[in-house]
Design a protein around this motif. Sequence first.
Motif: not given
Length: 162
Positions: A131-149
């Motif tokens: 599991l990793k952390k990143a400043d990706f748009h789809v993770l940052r700009e969503t108002k709900m729990d968001a994951v990128l696989t």
Amino acid sequence: MVKKVAWGAGHGIHTPGKRTPDGEREWSFNNVVVTEGIKHLEGNYDDVEVLRLDDPTGERDVPLQERTNKANAWGADVYVSTHHNANTGKWGSWTGTETYTYLGNHPSTEQLASKVHKRIVNAYGLRDRGLKKADFHVLRETKMDAVLTEGGYMDSTIDIKK
């Protein structure tokens, strides 16, 4: 209570650079995962609604802002962005899957990521890159729990078989 899942296959067919050394586009891998995942959710759960965020034909690479705006406006409970990695663009022996959440401490998102990631690792049977952390748009700009696989490496002689 109905759970709303916003799900998108990362990148379109025409996105430059997103392909195997043989020319297969990342979207084709992502699309299989998203299509089958949506079928599974809709076929097995009465209390789940799914909104697909990418272009199901792959012809149009839907901009990230459009995707996140659509998920936010719909009131999604969960956002999933499905991808497959590439390393050098030439065949190699790197391998593994990883799942990203946004920077910082987000317990419910991290719990979701852990569950999703475990299932991906089990399904592919590839190395667990964690599991990793990143400043990706789809993770940052969503108002709900968001994951990128990242389901595996498209330019891996190991992962491509999966």
